[in-house]
Scaffold this motif. Sequence first.
Motif, PDB file in Angstrom:
ATOM      1  N   LYS A   1       8.104  -7.222   5.970  1.00  0.00           N
ATOM      2  CA  LYS A   1       7.234  -6.075   6.208  1.00  0.00           C
ATOM      3  C   LYS A   1       7.893  -4.871   5.553  1.00  0.00           C
ATOM      4  N   MET A   2       7.095  -4.052   4.914  1.00  0.00           N
ATOM      5  CA  MET A   2       7.692  -2.913   4.218  1.00  0.00           C
ATOM      6  C   MET A   2       6.902  -1.645   4.504  1.00  0.00           C
ATOM      7  N   GLU A   3       7.611  -0.540   4.429  1.00  0.00           N
ATOM      8  CA  GLU A   3       7.023   0.758   4.736  1.00  0.00           C
ATOM      9  C   GLU A   3       7.552   1.784   3.751  1.00  0.00           C
ATOM     10  N   SER A   4       6.694   2.716   3.395  1.00  0.00           N
ATOM     11  CA  SER A   4       7.092   3.801   2.501  1.00  0.00           C
ATOM     12  C   SER A   4       7.016   5.122   3.251  1.00  0.00           C
ATOM     13  N   LYS A   5       7.968   5.987   2.992  1.00  0.00           N
ATOM     14  CA  LYS A   5       7.961   7.322   3.599  1.00  0.00           C
ATOM     15  C   LYS A   5       7.342   8.347   2.649  1.00  0.00           C
ATOM     16  N   SER A   6       6.529   7.865   1.707  1.00  0.00           N
ATOM     17  CA  SER A   6       5.963   8.743   0.683  1.00  0.00           C
ATOM     18  C   SER A   6       4.886   9.653   1.262  1.00  0.00           C
ATOM     19  N   MET A   7       4.548  10.681   0.502  1.00  0.00           N
ATOM     20  CA  MET A   7       3.556  11.659   0.926  1.00  0.00           C
ATOM     21  C   MET A   7       2.148  11.064   0.858  1.00  0.00           C
ATOM     22  N   GLU A   8       1.186  11.818   1.381  1.00  0.00           N
ATOM     23  CA  GLU A   8      -0.176  11.307   1.559  1.00  0.00           C
ATOM     24  C   GLU A   8      -0.838  10.896   0.249  1.00  0.00           C
ATOM     25  N   ASN A   9      -0.669  11.665  -0.805  1.00  0.00           N
ATOM     26  CA  ASN A   9      -1.345  11.372  -2.072  1.00  0.00           C
ATOM     27  C   ASN A   9      -0.415  10.740  -3.100  1.00  0.00           C
ATOM     28  N   SER A  10       0.651  10.115  -2.646  1.00  0.00           N
ATOM     29  CA  SER A  10       1.579   9.448  -3.550  1.00  0.00           C
ATOM     30  C   SER A  10       0.941   8.174  -4.099  1.00  0.00           C
ATOM     31  N   PRO A  11       1.471   7.621  -5.198  1.00  0.00           N
ATOM     32  CA  PRO A  11       0.920   6.369  -5.746  1.00  0.00           C
ATOM     33  C   PRO A  11       0.887   5.230  -4.727  1.00  0.00           C
ATOM     34  N   LEU A  12       1.919   5.126  -3.879  1.00  0.00           N
ATOM     35  CA  LEU A  12       1.924   4.060  -2.875  1.00  0.00           C
ATOM     36  C   LEU A  12       0.852   4.286  -1.815  1.00  0.00           C
ATOM     37  N   SER A  13       0.627   5.540  -1.456  1.00  0.00           N
ATOM     38  CA  SER A  13      -0.436   5.843  -0.491  1.00  0.00           C
ATOM     39  C   SER A  13      -1.806   5.517  -1.072  1.00  0.00           C
ATOM     40  N   LEU A  14      -1.993   5.819  -2.346  1.00  0.00           N
ATOM     41  CA  LEU A  14      -3.265   5.506  -3.002  1.00  0.00           C
ATOM     42  C   LEU A  14      -3.453   3.995  -3.121  1.00  0.00           C
ATOM     43  N   LEU A  15      -2.360   3.270  -3.404  1.00  0.00           N
ATOM     44  CA  LEU A  15      -2.419   1.807  -3.444  1.00  0.00           C
ATOM     45  C   LEU A  15      -2.817   1.256  -2.081  1.00  0.00           C
ATOM     46  N   HIS A  16      -2.199   1.781  -1.039  1.00  0.00           N
ATOM     47  CA  HIS A  16      -2.484   1.347   0.329  1.00  0.00           C
ATOM     48  C   HIS A  16      -3.954   1.586   0.672  1.00  0.00           C
ATOM     49  N   SER A  17      -4.448   2.772   0.369  1.00  0.00           N
ATOM     50  CA  SER A  17      -5.846   3.113   0.667  1.00  0.00           C
ATOM     51  C   SER A  17      -6.813   2.223  -0.104  1.00  0.00           C
ATOM     52  N   SER A  18      -6.466   1.943  -1.362  1.00  0.00           N
ATOM     53  CA  SER A  18      -7.321   1.101  -2.193  1.00  0.00           C
ATOM     54  C   SER A  18      -7.415  -0.317  -1.636  1.00  0.00           C
ATOM     55  N   CYS A  19      -6.280  -0.876  -1.200  1.00  0.00           N
ATOM     56  CA  CYS A  19      -6.274  -2.237  -0.647  1.00  0.00           C
ATOM     57  C   CYS A  19      -7.055  -2.301   0.665  1.00  0.00           C
TER      58      CYS A  19
END
Length: 282
Positions: free
Chosen positions: A100-118
Amino acid sequence: MLKSVVYYGEELLGEVEVYLQQQQQQRQEGGGEDGEDYYNNNNYHDDGNYKNNTYNNGRGKMIEDVVKERIKIGHFSQPSERCPPLAVLHTITSTGVCFKMESKSMENSPLSLLHSSCIRDNKTAIMPLGKEELHLVAMFSRNNDRQYPCFWGFSVQAGLYSSCLVMLNLRCLGIVFDLDETLIVANTMRSFEDRIEALQRKISADSDPQRISGMLAEVKRYQDDKSILKQYVENDQVVDNGKVIKIQSEVVPALSDNHQTVVRPLIRMQEKNIILTRINPQ
């Protein structure tokens, strides 16, 4: 906990904290820490409820080495129209959640956008691993105060998730051409011949043009399927639209200590949703 980075192709998406499955199990046994477990759609999923948490050490070490270096997403799965990706992967994996993995990135970061897209498209991010592939399933954090992008990682045989999704999206099972015995929906050379002969007798005794047309179309389908099966029986390969498809050996784990591991020669024709196999290979 490991520190790693996530790429999509050559593009760096961000840094993540990775909790390996074995470490997760130890935390559960020891009481864990708040916020280290994740759940989806407000329902907590303990991977122990789905699969035995015993994880092959060699395979686990391989996953650890891969994610420690970097997690490189190659492509995405097709959207799932009926079942959440988490449910599909829990069903088809033999090892449960790898990490399990977690990112502490900001709301509009690339990882956040990837998460929202999935989440939005009901799809997974896929990292090829030779004969297997690593699926990243977007999850929601259990801790409402820390809505960081969270993912669960599953390792499954390459192409297996896609095959299952095709059947789920089409709402139909794959046809199994079985040379030895009935499995789900199976046919042998003999059963094809019997069905074709039975239909031809009905055609000769019928006078209704509409019924005859329907039976002729059914005969044609059986003849086409029989031709495919005949190629498999005689050559261990089939030719589909000029493309030669050869058998691939797939290992079927033993059901218990009293059973032996079986290696089956399979041909998967994805576009036709057909599987060719021998149930009792000799």
